[in-house]
Write a protein that holds these residues in place. Structure first.
Motif, short mmCIF file in Angstrom:
data_model
loop_
_atom_site.label_atom_id
_atom_site.label_comp_id
_atom_site.label_asym_id
_atom_site.label_seq_id
_atom_site.Cartn_x
_atom_site.Cartn_y
_atom_site.Cartn_z
N THR A 277 0.84 -1.20 0.00
CA THR A 277 0.00 0.00 0.00
C THR A 277 0.88 1.25 0.00
OG1 THR A 277 -0.04 0.06 2.39
CG2 THR A 277 -1.87 -1.09 1.33
N ILE A 278 0.26 2.37 -0.32
CA ILE A 278 0.97 3.66 -0.26
C ILE A 278 0.15 4.56 0.65
CG2 ILE A 278 -0.19 4.69 -2.31
CD1 ILE A 278 2.62 5.75 -3.11
N ILE B 44 -7.71 1.33 4.47
CA ILE B 44 -6.98 1.06 3.22
C ILE B 44 -8.00 1.02 2.09
CG2 ILE B 44 -5.51 -0.58 1.99
CD1 ILE B 44 -4.69 -1.75 4.70
N LEU B 45 -7.80 1.87 1.09
CA LEU B 45 -8.70 1.87 -0.08
C LEU B 45 -8.10 0.98 -1.16
CD1 LEU B 45 -9.51 5.69 -0.24
CD2 LEU B 45 -10.60 3.89 1.11
N ASP B 46 -8.97 0.32 -1.92
CA ASP B 46 -8.48 -0.60 -2.95
C ASP B 46 -8.83 -0.06 -4.34
OD1 ASP B 46 -7.73 -2.66 -4.55
OD2 ASP B 46 -8.92 -4.20 -3.54
N SER B 47 -7.80 0.14 -5.15
CA SER B 47 -8.04 0.66 -6.51
C SER B 47 -8.70 -0.37 -7.42
CB SER B 47 -6.73 1.11 -7.15
OG SER B 47 -6.04 0.00 -7.71
N ASN B 48 -8.78 -1.63 -6.97
CA ASN B 48 -9.28 -2.71 -7.84
C ASN B 48 -8.50 -2.79 -9.14
OD1 ASN B 48 -12.18 -4.06 -7.00
ND2 ASN B 48 -11.69 -2.18 -5.91
N ASN B 49 -7.21 -2.48 -9.06
CA ASN B 49 -6.34 -2.48 -10.24
C ASN B 49 -6.82 -1.55 -11.35
OD1 ASN B 49 -4.19 -4.17 -9.51
ND2 ASN B 49 -5.59 -5.93 -9.64
N ASP B 50 -7.56 -0.54 -10.99
CA ASP B 50 -8.05 0.44 -11.97
C ASP B 50 -7.25 1.73 -11.75
OD1 ASP B 50 -9.40 2.46 -13.30
OD2 ASP B 50 -11.40 1.66 -12.86
N LYS C 110 -5.67 8.34 8.81
CA LYS C 110 -4.63 7.73 7.97
C LYS C 110 -5.31 7.00 6.82
CE LYS C 110 -0.66 6.72 10.92
NZ LYS C 110 0.31 7.39 10.10
N ILE C 111 -4.89 7.30 5.59
CA ILE C 111 -5.49 6.64 4.43
C ILE C 111 -4.39 6.02 3.57
CG2 ILE C 111 -6.99 6.91 2.41
CD1 ILE C 111 -8.24 9.35 3.77
N TYR C 112 -4.57 4.75 3.27
CA TYR C 112 -3.62 4.01 2.43
C TYR C 112 -4.35 3.56 1.17
CZ TYR C 112 -1.07 3.62 6.83
OH TYR C 112 -0.42 3.89 8.00
N ILE C 113 -3.58 3.36 0.10
CA ILE C 113 -4.18 2.84 -1.15
C ILE C 113 -3.48 1.53 -1.48
CG2 ILE C 113 -4.84 3.41 -3.53
CD1 ILE C 113 -5.48 5.81 -1.82
N ASN D 59 -15.40 1.95 -1.41
CA ASN D 59 -14.25 2.60 -0.78
C ASN D 59 -14.64 3.86 -0.01
OD1 ASN D 59 -11.62 1.08 -1.48
ND2 ASN D 59 -12.91 0.95 -3.30
N PHE D 60 -15.60 4.61 -0.49
CA PHE D 60 -16.08 5.77 0.28
C PHE D 60 -16.62 5.27 1.63
CE2 PHE D 60 -16.89 9.71 -2.57
CZ PHE D 60 -15.70 9.51 -3.22
N ASN D 61 -17.38 4.17 1.59
CA ASN D 61 -17.95 3.64 2.82
C ASN D 61 -16.87 3.22 3.83
OD1 ASN D 61 -20.42 4.12 1.76
ND2 ASN D 61 -20.96 1.99 1.37
N LYS D 62 -15.73 2.74 3.30
CA LYS D 62 -14.64 2.33 4.20
C LYS D 62 -14.13 3.50 5.04
CE LYS D 62 -12.44 -1.20 1.37
NZ LYS D 62 -11.21 -1.49 0.64
#
Ligand code: S3P
Length: 430
Positions: free
Chosen positions: A4-5, A383-389, A407-410, A355-358
């Motif tokens: 993650t970043i 941690i938000l997931d880009s779903n490889n997009d 704190k927010i990670y991707i 991801n907004f809900n997270k």
């Protein structure tokens, strides 16, 4: 476990920003250079995974493409010079590569198979298979659900009149490319105007193409030889939109954006943010060919709006960012008739909601859009997931850049390599 970043908020965004080369114009420049006669030069080609798939596809079918100093040289072989290949042409994640090449290769004298990665294999291909079949193409999906891989065999093509059931520049471009292999006029009636880069390049190269609002007529002439040319690719407005959003929403910001493509078929997002109250000045504009200019973006207090559905194809890739703007804007922002978002590199409406809900952010999604009431604050670290997009990775990074309190990670953040490998470096610098 995914790497993650972590993204942190900055106090204000000041300085100058140079967007990366435009992705859509890069793909098209490679295509027209490859079927032109002789050596073409491409300045400022986008060196990202998607466009490199188009470069590699042409190399695989016999076109020499080399980087010389800072530009690319393409040794075009004319309309009928593409070679056969035993291998499958791998389009990776790139819908533009697969759909535009389907049109082009339908007119060749060889058999080809085009395939892509697991995301591209989920995306609809009936939208190109149906009209190309109407043109006489021998093209079919090798899967039961009309997804890729697609198999293309030689066939004699004819022109059609086609009323587009959806607004899609990829479909329109596939038909224009296929029509080069007829001796007659294709008439395409768009549902809503979509990006017109293919038409602009064809005009510049001397093709007989006429555009009257939503009607495109292209008369093909088999004796027309596509000239070699010099292609200069301007900055990508879709990528600039991430930094426009960041500057608009970060107090005290002033960002000067240089050399960005301002083709009106791409800048629906500008109209929308201006209607939401954005202070953006167009500083200079060069209207020849692809309109290009500089923008000065200042921090603005925004309000929610109902988005005019006519603008959707003119901002299709930027719509996830509207959800980010809506979180900060006062009042309700609503968009409908944007069901195409479900067929992109991910189901972008669902991925936005999940991801907004997270983060504890509220968004209502419809089958074809969303509604957000702002302003809202992030309530949870996560941690938000880009779903490889790629576009979701960049959208979530901008969202994360706006909030200090959590704190927010991707995760799956490397998907930015699809269209913008320098994205995180640039975000850090800015
Ligand atoms: C593109 C057209 C759009 C866009 C994509 C690039 C193009 O797709 O989303 O990123 O270069 O023609 P659709 O034609 O599917 O709308």
């Amino acid at each position: 476990m995914n790497k993650t970043i972590e993204i942190k908020k900055k106090d204000s965004i000041l300085g100058t920003y140079n967007p990366p080369p435009d992705k859509s114009i890069s793909h098209r420049s490679i295509i027209f250079a490859a079927i032109g006669r002789g050596s073409s030069k491409i300045h400022n080609l986008l060196e990202a995974d998607d466009c490199l798939k188009t470069v590699n596809a042409f190399k695989q079918i016999g076109i020499k493409i080399n980087k010389v100093n800072r530009h690319y040289e393409v040794k075009g072989k004319g309309l009928f010079g593409l070679k056969p290949t035993n291998g499958v042409i791998d389009c990776g994640n790139s819908g533009t590569t697969l759909r535009l090449l389907s049109g082009l290769l339908s007119g060749q004298k060889n058999k080809y198979i085009l395939d892509g990665d697991s995301s591209l294999q989920k995306r609809p291909m009936k939208r190109i298979i149906s009209p190309l079949t109407m043109m006489g193409a021998n093209i079919k999906s090798l899967r039961s659900n009309k997804r890729c891989p697609v198999l293309i065999k030689p066939a004699k093509l004819n022109s059609i009149t086609y009323r587009m059931p959806i607004a899609s520049a990829q479909v329109k471009s596939a038909l224009l490319l296929a029509n080069m292999y007829t001796d007659s006029t294709v008439k395409i009636i768009e549902k809503k105007p979509s990006r017109d880069h293919t038409e602009k390049i064809m005009k510049k190269l001397g093709f007989d193409i006429k555009i009257d609002n939503k009607i495109i007529k292209y008369k093909s002439n088999s004796s027309f030889l596509i000239p070699s040319s010099i292609y200069n690719i301007p900055g990508d407005f879709s990528q600039a939109a991430y930094f426009i959003t960041l500057a608009l929403l970060t107090e005290g910001s002033k960002l000067y954006i240089k050399n960005v493509n301002l083709n009106p078929t791409r800048t629906g997002f500008l109209q929308v943010v201006k209607e939401m109250g954005a202070n953006i000045e167009t500083v200079e504009i060069d209207k020849k060919g692809e309109p290009t200019g500089d923008l000065l973006v200042s921090y603005s207090k925004l309000h929610g709006i109902k988005i005019n559905e006519k603008l959707i194809p003119l901002m299709i890739d930027e719509i996830p960012l509207i959800a980010v703007l809506a979180i900060k804007a006062k009042g309700i922002t609503e968009i409908k008739s944007a069901q195409e978002l479900r067929y992109k590199e991910s189901d972008r409406l669902q991925v936005l909601k999940d991801n907004f809900n997270k983060l504890g952010l509220k968004i209502d999604i419809y089958s074809d859009g969303f509604k957000v009431k702002g302003p809202q604050k992030v309530k949870k670290s996560n941690i938000l997931d880009s779903n490889n997009d790629h576009r979701m990775a960049m959208t979530f990074s901008i969202l994360a850049s706006l909030f200090k309190n959590k704190k927010i990670y991707i995760s799956n953040y490397k998907s930015v390599n699809i269209s913008y490998p320098q994205f995180f470096n640039v975000l850090k610098e800015i």
